[in-house]
Design a protein around this motif. Structure first.
Motif, PDB file in Angstrom:
ATOM      1  N   UNK A   1       2.115  -2.777 -10.113  1.00 55.41           N
ATOM      2  CA  UNK A   1       0.837  -2.168 -10.912  1.00 55.41           C
ATOM      3  C   UNK A   1      -0.404  -2.086  -9.872  1.00 55.41           C
ATOM      4  N   UNK A   2      -0.970  -0.946  -9.992  1.00 54.96           N
ATOM      5  CA  UNK A   2      -2.303  -0.767  -9.259  1.00 54.96           C
ATOM      6  C   UNK A   2      -3.300  -1.725  -9.421  1.00 54.96           C
ATOM      7  N   UNK A   3      -4.171  -1.969  -8.270  1.00 57.12           N
ATOM      8  CA  UNK A   3      -5.260  -2.628  -8.247  1.00 57.12           C
ATOM      9  C   UNK A   3      -6.557  -1.642  -8.091  1.00 57.12           C
ATOM     10  N   UNK A   4      -7.819  -2.004  -8.025  1.00 62.36           N
ATOM     11  CA  UNK A   4      -8.712  -0.889  -7.860  1.00 62.36           C
ATOM     12  C   UNK A   4      -8.957  -0.836  -6.422  1.00 62.36           C
ATOM     13  N   UNK A   5      -8.358  -1.363  -5.718  1.00 67.11           N
ATOM     14  CA  UNK A   5      -8.549  -1.271  -4.150  1.00 67.11           C
ATOM     15  C   UNK A   5      -7.785  -0.116  -3.411  1.00 67.11           C
ATOM     16  N   UNK A   6      -8.439   0.734  -2.574  1.00 64.92           N
ATOM     17  CA  UNK A   6      -8.047   2.007  -2.067  1.00 64.92           C
ATOM     18  C   UNK A   6      -8.484   2.035  -0.782  1.00 64.92           C
ATOM     19  N   UNK A   7      -7.504   2.378   0.269  1.00 67.64           N
ATOM     20  CA  UNK A   7      -7.861   2.561   1.645  1.00 67.64           C
ATOM     21  C   UNK A   7      -8.013   4.273   1.766  1.00 67.64           C
ATOM     22  N   UNK A   8      -9.191   4.560   2.138  1.00 62.70           N
ATOM     23  CA  UNK A   8      -9.621   5.857   1.903  1.00 62.70           C
ATOM     24  C   UNK A   8      -8.581   6.740   3.207  1.00 62.70           C
ATOM     25  N   UNK A   9      -8.651   6.074   4.193  1.00 70.03           N
ATOM     26  CA  UNK A   9      -7.855   6.660   5.427  1.00 70.03           C
ATOM     27  C   UNK A   9      -6.889   5.793   6.152  1.00 70.03           C
ATOM     28  N   UNK A  10      -5.599   5.870   6.033  1.00 66.62           N
ATOM     29  CA  UNK A  10      -4.769   5.112   6.908  1.00 66.62           C
ATOM     30  C   UNK A  10      -3.766   5.850   7.589  1.00 66.62           C
ATOM     31  N   UNK A  11      -3.274   5.387   8.558  1.00 63.38           N
ATOM     32  CA  UNK A  11      -2.312   5.929   9.559  1.00 63.38           C
ATOM     33  C   UNK A  11      -1.043   5.037   9.379  1.00 63.38           C
ATOM     34  N   UNK A  12      -1.151   4.085   8.564  1.00 64.52           N
ATOM     35  CA  UNK A  12       0.000   3.339   8.292  1.00 64.52           C
ATOM     36  C   UNK A  12       0.936   3.899   7.250  1.00 64.52           C
TER      37      UNK A  12
ATOM     38  N   UNK B   1      -3.395   9.382   5.423  1.00 60.90           N
ATOM     39  CA  UNK B   1      -4.025   9.494   4.347  1.00 60.90           C
ATOM     40  C   UNK B   1      -4.449   8.341   3.586  1.00 60.90           C
ATOM     41  N   UNK B   2      -4.811   8.700   2.099  1.00 64.12           N
ATOM     42  CA  UNK B   2      -4.882   7.561   1.573  1.00 64.12           C
ATOM     43  C   UNK B   2      -4.075   6.527   0.961  1.00 64.12           C
ATOM     44  N   UNK B   3      -4.116   5.131   0.919  1.00 62.44           N
ATOM     45  CA  UNK B   3      -3.361   4.564   0.330  1.00 62.44           C
ATOM     46  C   UNK B   3      -4.032   3.606  -0.467  1.00 62.44           C
ATOM     47  N   UNK B   4      -3.007   3.399  -1.694  1.00 69.36           N
ATOM     48  CA  UNK B   4      -3.295   2.758  -2.859  1.00 69.36           C
ATOM     49  C   UNK B   4      -2.713   1.390  -2.917  1.00 69.36           C
ATOM     50  N   UNK B   5      -3.515   0.312  -3.278  1.00 67.72           N
ATOM     51  CA  UNK B   5      -2.832  -1.079  -3.108  1.00 67.72           C
ATOM     52  C   UNK B   5      -2.148  -1.425  -4.505  1.00 67.72           C
ATOM     53  N   UNK B   6      -0.977  -1.840  -4.630  1.00 62.94           N
ATOM     54  CA  UNK B   6      -0.100  -2.275  -5.840  1.00 62.94           C
ATOM     55  C   UNK B   6       0.008  -3.497  -5.540  1.00 62.94           C
ATOM     56  N   UNK B   7       0.293  -4.170  -6.760  1.00 59.26           N
ATOM     57  CA  UNK B   7       0.374  -5.870  -7.060  1.00 59.26           C
ATOM     58  C   UNK B   7       2.093  -5.757  -7.276  1.00 59.26           C
ATOM     59  N   UNK B   8       2.802  -6.378  -6.483  1.00 55.43           N
ATOM     60  CA  UNK B   8       4.454  -6.777  -7.066  1.00 55.43           C
ATOM     61  C   UNK B   8       4.504  -7.694  -7.912  1.00 55.43           C
ATOM     62  N   UNK B   9       5.208  -7.416  -8.953  1.00 52.52           N
ATOM     63  CA  UNK B   9       5.858  -8.528  -9.694  1.00 52.52           C
ATOM     64  C   UNK B   9       7.153  -8.889  -9.617  1.00 52.52           C
TER      65      UNK B   9
ATOM     66  N   UNK C   1       0.850  -1.293   0.083  1.00 50.26           N
ATOM     67  CA  UNK C   1      -0.067  -0.027   0.106  1.00 50.26           C
ATOM     68  C   UNK C   1       0.854   1.240  -0.044  1.00 50.26           C
ATOM     69  N   UNK C   2       0.572   1.973  -1.069  1.00 53.20           N
ATOM     70  CA  UNK C   2       1.418   3.337  -1.023  1.00 53.20           C
ATOM     71  C   UNK C   2       0.683   4.514  -0.862  1.00 53.20           C
ATOM     72  N   UNK C   3       1.396   5.682  -0.881  1.00 54.20           N
ATOM     73  CA  UNK C   3       0.970   7.035  -0.816  1.00 54.20           C
ATOM     74  C   UNK C   3       0.573   7.475  -2.062  1.00 54.20           C
TER      75      UNK C   3
END
Length: 90
Positions: free
Chosen positions: A51-62, A73-81, A7-9
């Motif tokens: 690469x990004x997925x469609x999953x987003x965490x709207x608010x994260x303290x991580x 803030x938001x965190x965006x899920x990425x799939x590692x290859x 999960x990335x900013x």
């Protein structure tokens, strides 16, 4: 084969998806923007291709798993290859 996720900013997401670092200048002075870009590039080098997925965490303290920034803030899920050398040569 299931791939790991991180999960990335938003700054890292923009770098991953668009190879775009120009937004850093909007929120930071030149020196801070350059430092953020170095942090992001180091994280991308460490994690490898993703690469990004469609999953987003709207608010994260991580912490961002790419640049390691501690902001909330938001965190965006990425799939590692990660391709193993043996499978790449097969």
């Amino acid at each position: 084969m299931e791939h790991p996720t991180v999960h990335v900013c938003e700054d890292c997401r923009n770098a991953i998806v668009n190879d775009d670092y120009t937004g850093l200048d909007y929120y930071h002075d030149r020196e801070e923007a350059d430092e953020r870009e170095r942090q992001i590039r180091a994280g991308l080098k460490r994690l490898g291709w993703m690469t990004p997925t469609d999953n987003t965490i709207e608010f994260s303290l991580n912490q961002c798993e790419c640049c390691k920034i501690d902001g909330d803030g938001k965190r965006y899920e990425m799939v590692l290859f990660r391709m193993e050398l043996s499978s790449a040569l097969a």
